[in-house]
Design a protein around this motif. Structure first.
Motif, short mmCIF file in Angstrom:
data_model
loop_
_atom_site.label_atom_id
_atom_site.label_comp_id
_atom_site.label_asym_id
_atom_site.label_seq_id
_atom_site.Cartn_x
_atom_site.Cartn_y
_atom_site.Cartn_z
N VAL A 1 2.59 -46.87 57.95
CA VAL A 1 3.41 -47.77 58.34
C VAL A 1 3.73 -48.11 59.82
CG1 VAL A 1 5.38 -49.25 57.81
CG2 VAL A 1 4.57 -47.68 56.25
N TRP A 2 3.02 -49.11 60.27
CA TRP A 2 3.62 -49.56 61.79
C TRP A 2 4.42 -50.82 61.83
CZ3 TRP A 2 2.15 -47.31 66.42
CH2 TRP A 2 1.11 -46.42 66.55
N THR A 3 5.43 -50.50 62.80
CA THR A 3 6.57 -51.61 62.81
C THR A 3 6.63 -52.04 64.14
OG1 THR A 3 7.72 -50.82 60.79
CG2 THR A 3 8.74 -52.41 62.36
N TYR A 4 6.51 -53.52 64.23
CA TYR A 4 6.61 -54.12 65.45
C TYR A 4 8.04 -54.28 65.87
CZ TYR A 4 6.61 -57.61 69.53
OH TYR A 4 6.98 -58.31 70.73
N MET A 5 8.83 -53.49 66.60
CA MET A 5 10.28 -53.79 66.88
C MET A 5 10.74 -54.18 67.95
SD MET A 5 12.10 -50.26 65.07
CE MET A 5 11.59 -49.66 63.36
N LYS A 6 11.33 -55.39 67.94
CA LYS A 6 12.15 -56.26 69.21
C LYS A 6 13.64 -55.86 69.13
CE LYS A 6 10.36 -59.97 70.90
NZ LYS A 6 10.26 -61.16 71.47
N GLU A 7 14.26 -55.39 68.07
CA GLU A 7 15.63 -55.29 67.91
C GLU A 7 15.76 -53.53 67.52
OE1 GLU A 7 17.60 -58.06 65.63
OE2 GLU A 7 17.00 -59.83 67.08
N ALA A 8 16.68 -52.86 67.86
CA ALA A 8 16.88 -51.62 67.47
C ALA A 8 17.40 -51.63 66.01
CB ALA A 8 18.25 -50.98 68.31
N PRO A 9 16.80 -50.55 65.34
CA PRO A 9 17.49 -50.42 63.92
C PRO A 9 18.82 -50.27 63.78
CG PRO A 9 16.14 -48.68 64.63
CD PRO A 9 16.10 -49.48 65.86
N PRO A 10 19.63 -50.31 62.69
CA PRO A 10 20.84 -50.21 62.46
C PRO A 10 20.98 -48.56 62.58
CG PRO A 10 20.18 -51.66 60.99
CD PRO A 10 18.88 -51.09 61.54
N ALA A 11 22.02 -48.04 63.47
CA ALA A 11 22.13 -46.79 63.50
C ALA A 11 23.14 -46.02 61.99
CB ALA A 11 23.21 -46.45 64.69
N GLU A 12 23.44 -47.16 61.39
CA GLU A 12 24.51 -46.70 60.27
C GLU A 12 23.33 -46.94 59.03
OE1 GLU A 12 26.99 -45.14 60.28
OE2 GLU A 12 27.11 -45.48 62.44
N LEU A 13 22.97 -45.74 58.28
CA LEU A 13 21.89 -45.83 57.15
C LEU A 13 22.27 -46.76 56.16
CD1 LEU A 13 19.51 -44.47 56.05
CD2 LEU A 13 20.85 -42.72 54.90
N ASP A 14 23.81 -46.95 55.88
CA ASP A 14 24.19 -47.82 54.65
C ASP A 14 23.86 -49.27 54.95
OD1 ASP A 14 25.99 -48.40 56.47
OD2 ASP A 14 27.61 -47.61 55.21
N LYS A 15 23.38 -49.78 56.05
CA LYS A 15 23.03 -50.92 56.56
C LYS A 15 21.61 -51.25 56.10
CE LYS A 15 26.37 -52.05 59.90
NZ LYS A 15 27.23 -51.19 59.77
N THR A 16 20.57 -50.15 55.85
CA THR A 16 19.31 -50.34 55.54
C THR A 16 18.86 -49.80 54.24
OG1 THR A 16 18.85 -48.03 56.72
CG2 THR A 16 18.72 -50.08 57.97
N GLU A 17 19.79 -49.00 53.37
CA GLU A 17 19.34 -48.46 52.46
C GLU A 17 20.72 -48.37 51.34
OE1 GLU A 17 16.87 -46.79 51.31
OE2 GLU A 17 15.53 -46.70 53.08
N ASN A 18 20.51 -48.35 49.95
CA ASN A 18 21.48 -48.09 48.83
C ASN A 18 21.87 -46.82 48.83
OD1 ASN A 18 22.94 -47.89 46.69
ND2 ASN A 18 22.02 -49.48 45.50
N VAL A 19 22.73 -46.26 49.72
CA VAL A 19 22.94 -44.65 50.02
C VAL A 19 23.24 -44.14 48.80
CG1 VAL A 19 23.16 -45.02 52.47
CG2 VAL A 19 24.96 -45.14 51.00
#
Length: 223
Positions: free
Chosen positions: A87-105
């Protein structure tokens, strides 16, 4: 003599996600602490089902991520076999540092200790790539987020082909490519032009998790 195999890189379809996750699971086994925590119980039927579901959601929701497969076939045009996944991702913005903003933790890590440990790992894991994005002055970077080659299909050039897909895409945009790599994969990345910027990424997980095995990752950049 076994027929010579040719490897091609192509886009992953939705129904190929479970096969790709199986490749990932078998590639890393129990030797990759970060993968083992990020994809809990990935070697089990339930863990693979959950991991495949998360990859499918990621693929369908993130347009900037490209899911790739390395497919091997013999010179007689025989049946295709998925031997690698990336998986390659083109990132122009930093990913969230808090995991619960990207995953159902709560769903992925029902155990509170596992959830807190992964949360702390994630915060440090995304730090170097976030800095690379900030340093890009708005251009962004290409991030190799996952790379796996099936252990039964090594030395076919699958890993290199998957890496070079992304480095070529980065070159076309005139931007850097980055990866959080293992020591095992270091030589491959160096052959593809990456150089270590952080020899060993730091994971400050606290004394409460001192007994847990921490990931040993190298942050590598290709200019």
């Amino acid at each position: 003599m076994e027929p010579t195999k040719k490897v091609d890189v192509a886009l992953v379809s939705d129904d190929e996600i479970p096969t790709c996750f199986e490749v990932l699971s078998k590639s890393f086994g129990n030797d990759a602490p970060f993968v083992g925590v990020y994809f809990p119980r990935h070697a089990t039927t339930a863990g693979r089902a959950q991991g495949s579901k998360r990859l499918a959601v990621w693929k369908q929701s993130e347009e900037s991520s490209t899911f790739l497969k390395a497919v091997a076939r013999d010179n007689q045009g025989g049946q295709e076999t998925i031997v690698g996944f990336a998986v390659w991702t083109y990132m122009k913005e930093a990913p969230p540092a808090e995991l619960d903003k990207t995953e159902n933790v709560e769903e992925v890590w029902p155990d509170e200790g596992d959830r807190e440990y992964m949360t702390r790992l994630w915060r440090d894991y995304v730090g170097p790539r976030s800095q690379a994005i900030a340093d890009s002055e708005g251009k962004g970077v290409y991030v190799l987020e996952l790379l796996a080659v099936h252990p039964d299909h090594q030395r076919l050039g699958a890993g290199r082909a998957l890496v070079e897909w992304g480095t070529q895409a980065a070159d076309e945009r005139g931007i850097k490519a980055v990866v959080e790599g293992t020591q095992v994969a270091r030589r491959l990345y160096e052959k593809c032009g990456f150089r270590a910027k952080i020899e060993e990424m730091r994971f400050e997980v606290g004394d409460v998790f001192a007994e847990r095995k921490k990931p040993k990752l190298i942050f590598m950049v290709r200019e």
